[in-house]
Design an enzyme around this catalytic site. Sequence first.
Site, PDB file in Angstrom:
ATOM      1  N   THR A  92      11.020  -0.589  -2.455  1.00 42.39           N
ATOM      2  CA  THR A  92      11.505   0.561  -3.044  1.00 42.39           C
ATOM      3  C   THR A  92      11.904   1.601  -2.334  1.00 42.39           C
ATOM      4  O   THR A  92      11.755   1.628  -1.043  1.00 42.39           O
ATOM      5  CB  THR A  92      10.430   1.008  -3.951  1.00 42.39           C
ATOM      6  N   HIS A  99      -6.307  -4.153   0.336  1.00 49.62           N
ATOM      7  CA  HIS A  99      -6.918  -4.362   1.545  1.00 49.62           C
ATOM      8  C   HIS A  99      -7.897  -5.544   1.479  1.00 49.62           C
ATOM      9  O   HIS A  99      -8.552  -5.925   2.319  1.00 49.62           O
ATOM     10  CB  HIS A  99      -7.783  -3.043   1.769  1.00 49.62           C
TER      11      HIS A  99
END
Length: 402
Positions: free
Chosen positions: A321, A373
């Site tokens: 993006t 994560h």
Amino acid sequence: MATEIKAPVFPESVADGTIATWHKQPGESVSRDEVICDIETDKVVLEVVAPADGTIAQIIKNEGDTVLSNEVIAQFEEGAVSGATQTQAVQSEEKVEQAAAKTEAGAAPVVERAQPVADQAPAVRKALTETGINAADVQGTGRGGRITKEDVANHQAKPAAAPLTAAVGERIEKRVPMTRLRKRVAERLLAATQETAMLTTFNEVNMKPIMEMRKQYKDAFEKRHGARLGFMSFFVKAATEALKRYPAVNASIDGDDIVYHGYYDIGVAVSSDRGLVVPVLRDTDRMNYAEVESGIGAYAAKAREGKLAIEDMTGGTFTITNGGTFGSLLSTPILNTPQTAILGMHKIQERPMAVNGQVEILPMMYLALSYDHRLIDGKEAVGFLVTIKELLEEPAKLILDL
């Protein structure tokens, strides 16, 4: 002969849609393959076209109604043109001729007074309501002086003769419903923040080598390939190489399983009038720079025209993006689930940097990598981002596959 007009067959991932706009009303003649209706789903806007030359006989599903796949939304009369439509056309032509004659004689041209808002088409009523424009202030160019959506847009685009000021103590609010696409984007972004262990790591890249290369070769590149050489192709190719080196960044989580993808489909986030969409470049490891630039350009054009198809946005193993196009200096992009990472580009800004013990002014860009994560450790995320940085700062390595 009456024919049923049905909603398109929606893909499995789309349950239903909403009638967004009827471009034609009952009694209006249409040509074969002319767009008569837009159906908005939570992913794309689908166009419904006329099956043949004829007339809209009856609208069964009005604007705002929910429709299912292959559901009947209107009745169509093939080859028929209503008498009312013919009369309106004749009257309109007569009024134009009268106006032209009076203008030639030196008189002021006749201006058809717009009909009241209640007499307008549903799409026009919706546009008037959302913009707060009074129907009496709009000059209608449609049949019989009817207002079209284009008339409303053109009126809104005109500069006001005097600035509009609210009365003392008056606080104006406008309430409009969210589009299905905007609601779906909101749901996905909220889910990404709630259902993933999202973390963002940052780095910065010296854009001078790429900017110099682009300046030197952009004209020859465009002449040879017919596509403009931008920065995005370098980022797509650098990200593809980094994904090869760090497979976990190209993976996704499916329940208790990790799915490692052996291909590289990179989504490029595009802002459209209807909301954020992410068309996907397929097999970027097999694409050259010209193919990447052409693909992005084609997707951007389709996004502006609202013609992106669901298959254009299905899948994707990684997303890029670019908030820098709007002036963003730094941000933390949100994951495009079920993907596990997204790269954020930002504004190129000159800053003083230490180079070999000397201070130099360099065009720098902050990079942000948001990642899940649960799957990607910090070491992998940082290594991935450093790889992109190194490939961009030494583009020869990228081109020579070093």
